[in-house]
Scaffold this active site. Structure first.
Site, PDB file in Angstrom:
ATOM      1  N   GLY A   1       2.662  -1.182   4.353  1.00  0.00           N
ATOM      2  CA  GLY A   1       2.715   0.248   4.070  1.00  0.00           C
ATOM      3  C   GLY A   1       4.150   0.715   3.872  1.00  0.00           C
ATOM      4  O   GLY A   1       4.741   0.584   2.799  1.00  0.00           O
ATOM      5  N   GLY A   2       4.740   1.237   4.910  1.00  0.00           N
ATOM      6  CA  GLY A   2       6.079   1.834   4.824  1.00  0.00           C
ATOM      7  C   GLY A   2       7.112   0.942   4.153  1.00  0.00           C
ATOM      8  O   GLY A   2       7.894   1.415   3.307  1.00  0.00           O
TER       9      GLY A   2
ATOM     10  N   HIS B   1      -9.692   1.274   4.452  1.00  0.00           N
ATOM     11  CA  HIS B   1      -8.441   1.439   5.197  1.00  0.00           C
ATOM     12  C   HIS B   1      -8.711   2.377   6.374  1.00  0.00           C
ATOM     13  O   HIS B   1      -9.501   3.319   6.256  1.00  0.00           O
ATOM     14  CB  HIS B   1      -7.352   2.009   4.277  1.00  0.00           C
ATOM     15  CG  HIS B   1      -6.010   2.004   4.944  1.00  0.00           C
ATOM     16  ND1 HIS B   1      -5.641   2.974   5.842  1.00  0.00           N
ATOM     17  CD2 HIS B   1      -4.975   1.128   4.864  1.00  0.00           C
ATOM     18  CE1 HIS B   1      -4.417   2.684   6.288  1.00  0.00           C
ATOM     19  NE2 HIS B   1      -3.998   1.575   5.712  1.00  0.00           N
TER      20      HIS B   1
ATOM     21  N   GLY C   1       2.043   2.216  10.804  1.00  0.00           N
ATOM     22  CA  GLY C   1       3.011   3.297  10.670  1.00  0.00           C
ATOM     23  C   GLY C   1       3.680   3.683  11.985  1.00  0.00           C
ATOM     24  O   GLY C   1       4.353   4.708  12.071  1.00  0.00           O
TER      25      GLY C   1
ATOM     26  N   SER D   1       2.925  -2.236  10.459  1.00  0.00           N
ATOM     27  CA  SER D   1       4.360  -2.322  10.750  1.00  0.00           C
ATOM     28  C   SER D   1       4.964  -3.691  10.456  1.00  0.00           C
ATOM     29  O   SER D   1       5.825  -4.177  11.193  1.00  0.00           O
ATOM     30  CB  SER D   1       4.646  -1.902  12.200  1.00  0.00           C
ATOM     31  OG  SER D   1       4.295  -0.537  12.390  1.00  0.00           O
TER      32      SER D   1
ATOM     33  N   GLU E   1      -7.196   4.784   7.521  1.00  0.00           N
ATOM     34  CA  GLU E   1      -6.991   6.214   7.228  1.00  0.00           C
ATOM     35  C   GLU E   1      -8.209   6.786   6.502  1.00  0.00           C
ATOM     36  O   GLU E   1      -8.559   7.957   6.687  1.00  0.00           O
ATOM     37  CB  GLU E   1      -5.691   6.392   6.424  1.00  0.00           C
ATOM     38  CG  GLU E   1      -4.470   6.158   7.314  1.00  0.00           C
ATOM     39  CD  GLU E   1      -3.242   5.622   6.615  1.00  0.00           C
ATOM     40  OE1 GLU E   1      -3.151   5.708   5.380  1.00  0.00           O
ATOM     41  OE2 GLU E   1      -2.357   5.094   7.325  1.00  0.00           O
TER      42      GLU E   1
ATOM     43  N   GLU F   1      -5.886  -4.840  10.344  1.00  0.00           N
ATOM     44  CA  GLU F   1      -4.847  -3.849  10.607  1.00  0.00           C
ATOM     45  C   GLU F   1      -5.185  -3.096  11.887  1.00  0.00           C
ATOM     46  O   GLU F   1      -5.986  -2.142  11.855  1.00  0.00           O
ATOM     47  CB  GLU F   1      -4.756  -2.847   9.449  1.00  0.00           C
ATOM     48  CG  GLU F   1      -4.368  -3.463   8.134  1.00  0.00           C
ATOM     49  CD  GLU F   1      -3.737  -2.429   7.216  1.00  0.00           C
ATOM     50  OE1 GLU F   1      -2.608  -2.649   6.781  1.00  0.00           O
ATOM     51  OE2 GLU F   1      -4.375  -1.385   6.966  1.00  0.00           O
TER      52      GLU F   1
ATOM     53  N   ASN G   1       0.870  -1.173   0.000  1.00  0.00           N
ATOM     54  CA  ASN G   1       0.000   0.000   0.000  1.00  0.00           C
ATOM     55  C   ASN G   1       0.912   1.230   0.000  1.00  0.00           C
ATOM     56  O   ASN G   1       1.490   1.570   1.018  1.00  0.00           O
ATOM     57  CB  ASN G   1      -0.882  -0.033   1.261  1.00  0.00           C
ATOM     58  CG  ASN G   1      -1.652   1.256   1.459  1.00  0.00           C
ATOM     59  OD1 ASN G   1      -1.737   2.090   0.560  1.00  0.00           O
ATOM     60  ND2 ASN G   1      -2.217   1.434   2.647  1.00  0.00           N
ATOM     61  N   TRP G   2       1.036   1.823  -1.174  1.00  0.00           N
ATOM     62  CA  TRP G   2       1.966   2.956  -1.305  1.00  0.00           C
ATOM     63  C   TRP G   2       1.462   4.216  -0.616  1.00  0.00           C
ATOM     64  O   TRP G   2       2.212   5.177  -0.451  1.00  0.00           O
ATOM     65  CB  TRP G   2       2.219   3.264  -2.789  1.00  0.00           C
ATOM     66  CG  TRP G   2       3.031   2.250  -3.520  1.00  0.00           C
ATOM     67  CD1 TRP G   2       3.498   1.060  -3.041  1.00  0.00           C
ATOM     68  CD2 TRP G   2       3.512   2.343  -4.868  1.00  0.00           C
ATOM     69  NE1 TRP G   2       4.221   0.404  -4.015  1.00  0.00           N
ATOM     70  CE2 TRP G   2       4.248   1.175  -5.145  1.00  0.00           C
ATOM     71  CE3 TRP G   2       3.377   3.299  -5.880  1.00  0.00           C
ATOM     72  CZ2 TRP G   2       4.854   0.933  -6.379  1.00  0.00           C
ATOM     73  CZ3 TRP G   2       3.963   3.068  -7.120  1.00  0.00           C
ATOM     74  CH2 TRP G   2       4.700   1.898  -7.359  1.00  0.00           C
ATOM     75  N   LYS G   3       0.194   4.230  -0.272  1.00  0.00           N
ATOM     76  CA  LYS G   3      -0.430   5.446   0.305  1.00  0.00           C
ATOM     77  C   LYS G   3      -0.146   6.635  -0.617  1.00  0.00           C
ATOM     78  O   LYS G   3      -0.051   6.451  -1.841  1.00  0.00           O
ATOM     79  CB  LYS G   3       0.064   5.675   1.735  1.00  0.00           C
ATOM     80  CG  LYS G   3      -0.093   4.418   2.596  1.00  0.00           C
ATOM     81  CD  LYS G   3      -0.009   4.669   4.075  1.00  0.00           C
ATOM     82  CE  LYS G   3      -0.190   3.344   4.803  1.00  0.00           C
ATOM     83  NZ  LYS G   3      -0.308   3.492   6.242  1.00  0.00           N
TER      84      LYS G   3
END
Ligand code: PGA
Length: 248
Positions: A231-232, A95, A172, A210, A97, A166, A11-13
């Site tokens: 993600g990251g 998601h 994150g 994470s 967010e 999640e 997930n590149w966000k």
């Protein structure tokens, strides 16, 4: 019994640029083949270049959101039909967010999942509790409520989705759920799905929050964890590749 392949989704966000995307994808493609299914969910404007870059490879791609509506006067929204035209296989739905910053309710998330399936996309439906909810002992009731809206909306098609657990407090933050904590929730979700579809055992339930190269293998080794939503660590080719390798 068919062997279920694990699935690792990046997930590149809201990250990327033409140059960064090309470098990242080259790095991932040069490490293929993978023993699991791998996909990247990218910002809308990059879908066409990602579709070209990944056209021949084994990687799938998708978006990070989709409209619940088919078409019409919904400024700024992107429909499932449009995503399908760009070759998307997956789309993230709900998601945390989106739920937190864009007011997405359980019902909106369910409607989006339905819109995605109607166009042949696989929705990756995200569920998860906040830290306050976990500390209040509400984890099970929160994730069950979130999933239940989707089960109710999709009825007999529920077996076609991917679910991502999640925990919001792990996204994150560098703070991962322990393998036991994650497995416990995955088992709950699997049982909830089993009550709704005979396909539950074959469905893929991803863990996200994470995930890094050094914790991926133990998380993916849990009986009800079928891969990850990353993600990251999906922004660094070496890390993303190492996580995919941990999945199979
Ligand atoms: P993270 O994000 O891996 O950076 O924690 C996961 C996600 O939000 O999907």
């Amino acid at each position: 019994m068919s062997v279920k392949r694990k699935l690792v989704v990046g997930n590149w966000k809201m990250h990327g640029s033409h140059a960064a995307n090309a470098e990242l994808l080259q790095g991932v493609l040069s490490a293929q083949p993978f023993g699991c299914d791998v996909a990247v969910c990218v910002p809308f404007p990059y879908l066409s270049e990602v579709a070209v870059t990944l056209a021949k490879g084994p990687l799938a791609w998708g978006a990070q959101d989709v409209s619940a509506h088919e078409q019409g006067a919904y400024t700024g929204e992107v429909s499932a039909a449009m995503l399908a035209e760009f070759g998307c296989r997956y789309v993230l739905v709900g998601h945390s967010e989106r739920r937190a910053y864009h007011g997405e309710t359980d019902q909106i998330v369910a409607d989006k999942a339905k819109a995605a399936l109607a166009r042949g996309l696989t929705p990756v439906v995200c569920v998860g509790e906040t830290l306050a909810q976990r500390e209040a002992g509400e984890t099970a009731s929160v994730v069950k409520r979130q999933l239940s809206a989707v089960v109710h909306a999709l009825t007999h098609c529920i077996g076609e989705i991917v679910v991502a657990y999640e925990p919001v407090w792990a996204i994150g933050t560098g703070r991962t759920a322990s393998p036991e904590q994650a497995q416990e929730v995955h088992a709950l979700l699997r049982a909830q799905l089993a009550a709704a579809t005979p396909q539950a055992a074959q469905m893929r339930l991803l863990y996200g929050g994470s995930v890094k190269p050094d914790n991926a293998a133990i998380l993916f080794g849990q009986p009800d964890i079928d891969g990850g939503l990353i993600g990251g660590a999906a922004l660094k080719a070496a890390d993303f590749v190492a996580i995919a390798r941990a999945a199979g």
